[in-house]
Design a protein around this motif. Sequence first.
Motif, PDB file in Angstrom:
ATOM      1  N   PHE A  46     -67.349  -0.994  54.518  1.00  0.00           N
ATOM      2  CA  PHE A  46     -67.621  -1.603  53.218  1.00  0.00           C
ATOM      3  C   PHE A  46     -66.317  -1.862  52.470  1.00  0.00           C
ATOM      4  O   PHE A  46     -65.394  -1.039  52.478  1.00  0.00           O
ATOM      5  CB  PHE A  46     -68.537  -0.699  52.380  1.00  0.00           C
ATOM      6  N   GLU A  47     -66.288  -3.002  51.828  1.00  0.00           N
ATOM      7  CA  GLU A  47     -65.142  -3.398  51.022  1.00  0.00           C
ATOM      8  C   GLU A  47     -65.486  -3.113  49.560  1.00  0.00           C
ATOM      9  O   GLU A  47     -66.395  -3.730  48.996  1.00  0.00           O
ATOM     10  CB  GLU A  47     -64.869  -4.888  51.243  1.00  0.00           C
ATOM     11  N   ARG A  48     -64.779  -2.189  48.943  1.00  0.00           N
ATOM     12  CA  ARG A  48     -65.109  -1.759  47.580  1.00  0.00           C
ATOM     13  C   ARG A  48     -63.939  -1.982  46.626  1.00  0.00           C
ATOM     14  O   ARG A  48     -62.776  -1.927  47.043  1.00  0.00           O
ATOM     15  CB  ARG A  48     -65.471  -0.275  47.537  1.00  0.00           C
ATOM     16  N   GLU A  57     -74.191   4.971  41.677  1.00  0.00           N
ATOM     17  CA  GLU A  57     -75.286   4.021  41.887  1.00  0.00           C
ATOM     18  C   GLU A  57     -74.926   3.037  42.988  1.00  0.00           C
ATOM     19  O   GLU A  57     -75.738   2.762  43.882  1.00  0.00           O
ATOM     20  CB  GLU A  57     -75.608   3.274  40.595  1.00  0.00           C
ATOM     21  N   TYR A  58     -73.703   2.528  42.946  1.00  0.00           N
ATOM     22  CA  TYR A  58     -73.264   1.589  43.987  1.00  0.00           C
ATOM     23  C   TYR A  58     -73.294   2.250  45.357  1.00  0.00           C
ATOM     24  O   TYR A  58     -73.759   1.658  46.340  1.00  0.00           O
ATOM     25  CB  TYR A  58     -71.853   1.094  43.666  1.00  0.00           C
ATOM     26  N   ARG A  59     -72.823   3.479  45.443  1.00  0.00           N
ATOM     27  CA  ARG A  59     -72.791   4.157  46.739  1.00  0.00           C
ATOM     28  C   ARG A  59     -74.196   4.373  47.283  1.00  0.00           C
ATOM     29  O   ARG A  59     -74.417   4.341  48.501  1.00  0.00           O
ATOM     30  CB  ARG A  59     -72.053   5.505  46.598  1.00  0.00           C
ATOM     31  N   TYR A  61     -76.795   2.312  46.795  1.00  0.00           N
ATOM     32  CA  TYR A  61     -77.244   1.025  47.323  1.00  0.00           C
ATOM     33  C   TYR A  61     -76.482   0.678  48.602  1.00  0.00           C
ATOM     34  O   TYR A  61     -77.027   0.043  49.509  1.00  0.00           O
ATOM     35  CB  TYR A  61     -77.062  -0.069  46.280  1.00  0.00           C
ATOM     36  N   GLU A  62     -75.247   1.099  48.673  1.00  0.00           N
ATOM     37  CA  GLU A  62     -74.459   0.888  49.882  1.00  0.00           C
ATOM     38  C   GLU A  62     -75.101   1.599  51.073  1.00  0.00           C
ATOM     39  O   GLU A  62     -75.142   1.066  52.191  1.00  0.00           O
ATOM     40  CB  GLU A  62     -73.041   1.401  49.652  1.00  0.00           C
ATOM     41  N   ASN A  63     -75.594   2.797  50.836  1.00  0.00           N
ATOM     42  CA  ASN A  63     -76.267   3.548  51.899  1.00  0.00           C
ATOM     43  C   ASN A  63     -77.526   2.829  52.380  1.00  0.00           C
ATOM     44  O   ASN A  63     -77.878   2.881  53.570  1.00  0.00           O
ATOM     45  CB  ASN A  63     -76.611   4.956  51.424  1.00  0.00           C
ATOM     46  N   LEU A  64     -78.232   2.158  51.469  1.00  0.00           N
ATOM     47  CA  LEU A  64     -79.419   1.395  51.859  1.00  0.00           C
ATOM     48  C   LEU A  64     -79.042   0.242  52.782  1.00  0.00           C
ATOM     49  O   LEU A  64     -79.714  -0.025  53.781  1.00  0.00           O
ATOM     50  CB  LEU A  64     -80.133   0.866  50.611  1.00  0.00           C
ATOM     51  N   VAL A  65     -77.954  -0.456  52.434  1.00  0.00           N
ATOM     52  CA  VAL A  65     -77.485  -1.562  53.268  1.00  0.00           C
ATOM     53  C   VAL A  65     -77.004  -1.031  54.613  1.00  0.00           C
ATOM     54  O   VAL A  65     -77.276  -1.623  55.671  1.00  0.00           O
ATOM     55  CB  VAL A  65     -76.362  -2.335  52.555  1.00  0.00           C
ATOM     56  N   ARG A  66     -76.307   0.092  54.607  1.00  0.00           N
ATOM     57  CA  ARG A  66     -75.821   0.693  55.853  1.00  0.00           C
ATOM     58  C   ARG A  66     -76.991   0.998  56.804  1.00  0.00           C
ATOM     59  O   ARG A  66     -76.911   0.726  58.010  1.00  0.00           O
ATOM     60  CB  ARG A  66     -75.046   1.975  55.547  1.00  0.00           C
ATOM     61  N   ALA A  67     -78.063   1.544  56.257  1.00  0.00           N
ATOM     62  CA  ALA A  67     -79.223   1.884  57.082  1.00  0.00           C
ATOM     63  C   ALA A  67     -79.819   0.638  57.737  1.00  0.00           C
ATOM     64  O   ALA A  67     -80.225   0.679  58.915  1.00  0.00           O
ATOM     65  CB  ALA A  67     -80.274   2.593  56.234  1.00  0.00           C
ATOM     66  N   GLU A  68     -79.869  -0.472  57.023  1.00  0.00           N
ATOM     67  CA  GLU A  68     -80.414  -1.703  57.597  1.00  0.00           C
ATOM     68  C   GLU A  68     -79.488  -2.259  58.682  1.00  0.00           C
ATOM     69  O   GLU A  68     -79.954  -2.750  59.714  1.00  0.00           O
ATOM     70  CB  GLU A  68     -80.630  -2.744  56.500  1.00  0.00           C
ATOM     71  N   LEU A  69     -78.176  -2.181  58.471  1.00  0.00           N
ATOM     72  CA  LEU A  69     -77.241  -2.676  59.471  1.00  0.00           C
ATOM     73  C   LEU A  69     -77.310  -1.842  60.749  1.00  0.00           C
ATOM     74  O   LEU A  69     -77.279  -2.375  61.858  1.00  0.00           O
ATOM     75  CB  LEU A  69     -75.821  -2.671  58.905  1.00  0.00           C
ATOM     76  N   LEU A  70     -77.423  -0.542  60.583  1.00  0.00           N
ATOM     77  CA  LEU A  70     -77.552   0.329  61.759  1.00  0.00           C
ATOM     78  C   LEU A  70     -78.839   0.019  62.517  1.00  0.00           C
ATOM     79  O   LEU A  70     -78.864   0.048  63.755  1.00  0.00           O
ATOM     80  CB  LEU A  70     -77.516   1.797  61.332  1.00  0.00           C
ATOM     81  N   ARG A  71     -79.895  -0.281  61.784  1.00  0.00           N
ATOM     82  CA  ARG A  71     -81.171  -0.631  62.419  1.00  0.00           C
ATOM     83  C   ARG A  71     -81.037  -1.902  63.258  1.00  0.00           C
ATOM     84  O   ARG A  71     -81.702  -2.047  64.297  1.00  0.00           O
ATOM     85  CB  ARG A  71     -82.243  -0.822  61.345  1.00  0.00           C
ATOM     86  N   LEU A  72     -80.151  -2.802  62.827  1.00  0.00           N
ATOM     87  CA  LEU A  72     -79.956  -4.066  63.528  1.00  0.00           C
ATOM     88  C   LEU A  72     -78.921  -3.978  64.642  1.00  0.00           C
ATOM     89  O   LEU A  72     -78.591  -4.999  65.262  1.00  0.00           O
ATOM     90  CB  LEU A  72     -79.535  -5.146  62.520  1.00  0.00           C
ATOM     91  N   LEU A  85     -65.844  -6.050  61.051  1.00  0.00           N
ATOM     92  CA  LEU A  85     -66.530  -6.723  59.948  1.00  0.00           C
ATOM     93  C   LEU A  85     -66.364  -5.960  58.644  1.00  0.00           C
ATOM     94  O   LEU A  85     -66.287  -4.730  58.644  1.00  0.00           O
ATOM     95  CB  LEU A  85     -68.021  -6.872  60.272  1.00  0.00           C
ATOM     96  N   LYS A  86     -66.310  -6.703  57.567  1.00  0.00           N
ATOM     97  CA  LYS A  86     -66.277  -6.113  56.237  1.00  0.00           C
ATOM     98  C   LYS A  86     -67.540  -6.530  55.483  1.00  0.00           C
ATOM     99  O   LYS A  86     -67.932  -7.698  55.521  1.00  0.00           O
ATOM    100  CB  LYS A  86     -65.037  -6.563  55.468  1.00  0.00           C
ATOM    101  N   VAL A  87     -68.159  -5.575  54.810  1.00  0.00           N
ATOM    102  CA  VAL A  87     -69.407  -5.817  54.084  1.00  0.00           C
ATOM    103  C   VAL A  87     -69.170  -5.565  52.604  1.00  0.00           C
ATOM    104  O   VAL A  87     -68.541  -4.572  52.225  1.00  0.00           O
ATOM    105  CB  VAL A  87     -70.541  -4.901  54.599  1.00  0.00           C
ATOM    106  N   ASN A  88     -69.661  -6.464  51.774  1.00  0.00           N
ATOM    107  CA  ASN A  88     -69.594  -6.258  50.327  1.00  0.00           C
ATOM    108  C   ASN A  88     -70.949  -6.534  49.721  1.00  0.00           C
ATOM    109  O   ASN A  88     -71.752  -7.295  50.281  1.00  0.00           O
ATOM    110  CB  ASN A  88     -68.524  -7.148  49.688  1.00  0.00           C
ATOM    111  N   LEU A  89     -71.234  -5.909  48.602  1.00  0.00           N
ATOM    112  CA  LEU A  89     -72.502  -6.152  47.913  1.00  0.00           C
ATOM    113  C   LEU A  89     -72.295  -6.136  46.404  1.00  0.00           C
ATOM    114  O   LEU A  89     -71.389  -5.474  45.889  1.00  0.00           O
ATOM    115  CB  LEU A  89     -73.562  -5.140  48.317  1.00  0.00           C
TER     116      LEU A  89
END
Length: 224
Positions: A46-48, A57-59, A61-72, A85-89
């Motif tokens: 993640f790029e923060r 709060e951001y961290r 939501y970051e964990n939610l995105v991480r879980a979806e990426l791992l699922r994929l 890859l770098k991920v930002n939200l």
Amino acid sequence: MKRGFPLMFVALLAILLAGCSTPTIRSEVTAFHEWPAQLADKSFTFERSNAQNNDLEYRNYENLVRAELLRLGFTDASAAAKAALKVNLAYRITDRDVRVVEPVVVNPGGWGPPYGPFYGPRWPYRYYDPFWYDPFWYSPPVVSYSESNYRLYHRQLQVGITRAADGKKLYDVTVVSEGRSPSLAAVMPYMVKSAFADFPGRSGVPHQVTMEFKDDPAPKNIKP
């Protein structure tokens, strides 16, 4: 046939069905991407910003995105020295006041006050027959207006995936939802799942994703 009964029954049935319905979150999802057909290295980090590093709060939501990426099938490389890859939200919530005025039928036509329901006038010099009615004695529908005021919340989530080697943006998705729940934390899990429900999907084609809202912390008269 007494016409008032069917109308009253339909109205009552509609109220009962509305009370038993399951709340849902409906999001509009739009993704733009140039996702490669073959991507051997799917490690990400993640790029923060400095502020996001210390934002709980951001961290979350970051964990939610991480879980979806791992699922994929992506690989978390946060602890590694290098990631492909770098991920930002980013996210935000705004609100506005809404006023709704709706017509309400007070008399559906099956009553004829002050004479009584369905049967016409009860003249003192006439024998009252409950099986007789005069359709011309039906009073016309009386329409009133009901006004409701509430606050509507506009929620937005944006997630981007960039190739670390050259900074090329590969995936950029925006999720938008509206509802009466003021809790962004309550709806964010559903918005994140919606963002990756059809990954990578068709580029530039908006579509709607609807999910059941199972853990609503708001009062029962508040819709998500």
